[in-house]
Design a protein around this motif. Structure first.
Motif, short mmCIF file in Angstrom:
data_model
loop_
_atom_site.label_atom_id
_atom_site.label_comp_id
_atom_site.label_asym_id
_atom_site.label_seq_id
_atom_site.Cartn_x
_atom_site.Cartn_y
_atom_site.Cartn_z
N GLU A 78 -27.33 9.04 12.28
CA GLU A 78 -28.37 8.38 12.72
C GLU A 78 -28.50 7.86 14.27
N VAL A 79 -27.21 7.74 14.92
CA VAL A 79 -27.09 7.51 16.25
C VAL A 79 -27.77 8.69 17.03
N ARG A 80 -27.38 9.90 16.48
CA ARG A 80 -27.62 10.81 17.22
C ARG A 80 -29.19 11.27 17.27
N GLU A 81 -29.76 10.93 16.06
CA GLU A 81 -31.24 11.12 15.90
C GLU A 81 -31.92 10.09 16.64
N VAL A 82 -31.54 8.76 17.05
CA VAL A 82 -31.96 7.95 17.88
C VAL A 82 -32.11 8.46 19.35
N ILE A 83 -30.99 9.09 19.84
CA ILE A 83 -30.94 9.44 21.02
C ILE A 83 -31.67 10.58 21.43
N GLU A 84 -31.74 11.64 20.51
CA GLU A 84 -32.64 12.73 20.55
C GLU A 84 -34.24 12.15 20.77
N ILE A 85 -34.45 11.27 19.99
CA ILE A 85 -35.89 10.88 20.29
C ILE A 85 -36.08 10.23 21.67
N ALA A 86 -34.77 9.36 21.99
CA ALA A 86 -35.12 8.47 23.29
C ALA A 86 -35.04 9.62 24.37
N ARG A 87 -34.25 10.92 24.09
CA ARG A 87 -34.28 11.82 25.32
C ARG A 87 -35.60 12.42 25.26
N LYS A 88 -36.56 12.75 24.37
CA LYS A 88 -37.73 13.13 24.37
C LYS A 88 -38.74 12.28 24.99
N GLN A 89 -38.49 11.22 24.80
CA GLN A 89 -39.54 9.92 25.12
C GLN A 89 -39.12 9.62 26.72
N GLY A 90 -37.84 10.04 27.14
CA GLY A 90 -37.70 9.49 28.33
C GLY A 90 -36.41 8.30 28.55
N ILE A 99 -21.77 -4.13 15.81
CA ILE A 99 -21.32 -3.01 16.56
C ILE A 99 -19.81 -2.72 16.10
N HIS A 100 -19.22 -3.84 16.05
CA HIS A 100 -17.60 -3.96 15.91
C HIS A 100 -17.21 -3.11 14.50
N ARG A 101 -18.29 -2.86 13.55
CA ARG A 101 -17.99 -1.91 12.47
C ARG A 101 -18.03 -0.65 12.81
N PHE A 102 -18.71 -0.22 14.13
CA PHE A 102 -18.82 1.27 14.35
C PHE A 102 -17.40 1.69 14.75
N ASN A 103 -16.88 3.01 14.03
CA ASN A 103 -15.52 3.39 14.35
C ASN A 103 -15.64 4.14 15.96
N LYS A 104 -14.54 4.74 16.43
CA LYS A 104 -14.44 5.51 17.58
C LYS A 104 -15.54 6.30 17.79
N SER A 105 -15.40 7.43 16.85
CA SER A 105 -16.50 8.64 16.81
C SER A 105 -17.80 8.05 16.98
N GLN A 106 -18.27 7.18 16.20
CA GLN A 106 -19.54 6.48 16.13
C GLN A 106 -20.05 5.90 17.58
N GLN A 107 -18.84 5.14 18.23
CA GLN A 107 -19.11 4.56 19.61
C GLN A 107 -19.21 5.65 20.66
N ASP A 108 -18.20 6.82 20.18
CA ASP A 108 -18.47 7.89 21.46
C ASP A 108 -19.59 8.48 21.38
N ALA A 109 -20.33 8.63 20.15
CA ALA A 109 -21.41 9.21 20.27
C ALA A 109 -22.65 8.57 21.38
N LEU A 110 -22.37 7.21 21.25
CA LEU A 110 -23.54 6.53 22.24
C LEU A 110 -23.22 6.80 23.90
N LEU A 111 -21.83 7.01 23.97
CA LEU A 111 -21.46 6.78 25.51
C LEU A 111 -22.32 7.88 26.44
N GLY A 112 -22.37 9.09 25.91
CA GLY A 112 -23.03 9.77 26.83
C GLY A 112 -24.42 9.40 27.23
#
Length: 419
Positions: A78-90, A99-112
């Motif tokens: 779901e995180v990557r889907e939102v990021i992809e939409i945001a990339r297309k929109q700019g 957000i404390h319930r997100f594990n490391k891999s989920q948080q890492d997906a946001l970082l870039g």
């Protein structure tokens, strides 16, 4: 009909009650919103103080794409889907609740995406972000601390609700007493408003509806299960859990543990509370308690649910069944009180470090007695600053292990500290 807390949720900073340090005139958030560009941020504070509301206000104020995810239901996909939409929109703003319930891999997906400015992140958490948020993500975000609401602010919320909500406005309501409303809600605005709505709904046939502490208590006790199911008793349950351990009742403690597990409580949240209790409530009465609690935290972090419940149960029942002492807790409180009252008292010269010749010439370290050179590895020299010498800050608890410590200290220091 939506719950009252949702019906009257503010849409502008001017409507928000509390958090003046963040949202008042010339404040950080207000200025950022006026400029039309906000930084990535973590909103940290107890439940019901305005974290989600502030995110919603930002969404209403900024003319940019805005997306919301809950860390309970969303994953990396779901995180990557939102990021992809945001990339297309700019560009987009992404709000992640709990957000404390997100594990490391989920948080890492946001970082870039945060680094590249594709998304501005707004995270909400009740947990200390330095423990729960990826350090790289945290370094790219502003942490804003939200304060508990005061009684004055809670009363303002109730008055606003009666003025703004159409359903409440149709009732004749007299707020005769508010102590029970405030105590049961524990400073949680959402819980306060929904409890108030429940009370008014229960008493709606009265003319007028007179709200008293006794009526609130009676209604809350009858309908307590409603609040359990919505998770709004989070802090009530953890309080009962810790008090049961402190009170040496393993049966009650494991019951409240089960309530938290059944409610989907974060395994590390529970394990951290066990760590604190092992030191605060047991301490030197049984030093093994802290070792077991530390091992418990490490184990449940590696294993997770459902098996983590067994480890949590073992630690919980051990701590509840252990001898108790708050002597270490009281000692540091006493010491901090002395420090706040006396300030930076000079360290005795003989126990100061002397790494340079000049310091040695000034008398640093002069007269220090190396304890291991003396009988029983002990020298009865002074360690406290002169102004507070002889002051006892640690008073061993009344239990078998600390009684031995008391005897040992009395044998060493004789009458000096009154052991």
């Amino acid at each position: 009909m939506e719950p009252l807390a949702e019906r009257i949720r503010p849409e502008t900073l001017d409507e928000l009650v509390g958090q003046e340090h963040l949202t008042g005139k010339d404040s950080i958030l207000r200025t950022a919103l006026q400029q039309g560009r906000i930084p990535s941020m973590i909103l940290w504070g107890p439940p019901g103080v305005g974290k989600t509301t502030i995110a919603n206000i930002i969404a209403h104020t900024l003319d940019v794409p805005f997306y919301t995810l809950s860390a309970i239901a969303a994953g990396v996909k779901e995180v990557r889907e939102v990021i992809e939409i945001a990339r297309k929109q700019g560009y987009a703003v992404l709000f992640i609740d709990e957000i404390h319930r997100f594990n490391k891999s989920q948080q890492d997906a946001l970082l870039g995406a945060v680094e590249k400015g594709i998304i501005t992140l707004i995270g909400a958490t009740t947990e200390n972000p330095s423990f729960e948020v990826n350090s790289a993500l945290l370094s790219r975000s502003q942490v804003y601390v939200l304060k508990p609401l005061s009684e004055r602010e809670l009363l303002q919320l109730l008055q606003q609700a009666m003025q703004q909500d159409e359903w409440l406005g149709s009732k004749q309501i007299e707020l005769k007493e508010t102590t029970a409303l405030f105590n049961i809600s524990g400073g949680d605005a959402r819980k306060l408003l929904n409890l108030f709505e429940l009370v008014v709904s229960t008493l709606q046939n009265e003319r007028p509806i007179v709200v008293t502490d006794q009526k609130v208590m009676d209604i809350a006790q009858q309908r307590v299960a409603i609040y359990d199911k919505t998770g709004e008793q989070h802090y009530d349950i953890i309080s009962a859990f810790i008090k049961s351990i402190r009170g040496s009742d393993p049966n009650a403690a494991v019951y409240y543990l089960a309530r938290m597990i059944e409610g989907g409580e974060d395994v590390k949240f529970i394990a951290r509370r066990l760590l604190i209790s092992a030191s605060e409530d047991i301490g030197n009465a049984n030093p093994n308690a802290l070792l077991l609690a530390t091992s418990c935290f490490q184990a449940v972090t590696m294993i997770g649910y459902p098996e983590a419940r067994i480890i949590l149960s073992q630690c919980t029942t051990y701590l509840a069944s252990s001898a108790k002492s708050n002597a270490s807790y009281m000692a540091i409180n006493n010491a901090m009180s002395v420090v706040s009252q006396t300030g930076d008292l000079p360290v005795p010269m003989h126990i100061r470090n002397a790494p340079t010749k000049m310091m040695k010439d000034m008398g640093y370290h002069k007269g220090y007695e190396y304890s291991h050179d003396y009988e029983n590895n002990f020298s009865q020299q002074e360690y406290l600053p002169d102004r507070i010498k002889g002051m006892k800050l640690y008073d061993p608890g009344k239990n078998a292990r600390e009684d031995e410590m008391r005897k040992h200290l009395r044998n060493l220091w004789k009458e000096k500290y009154g052991y």
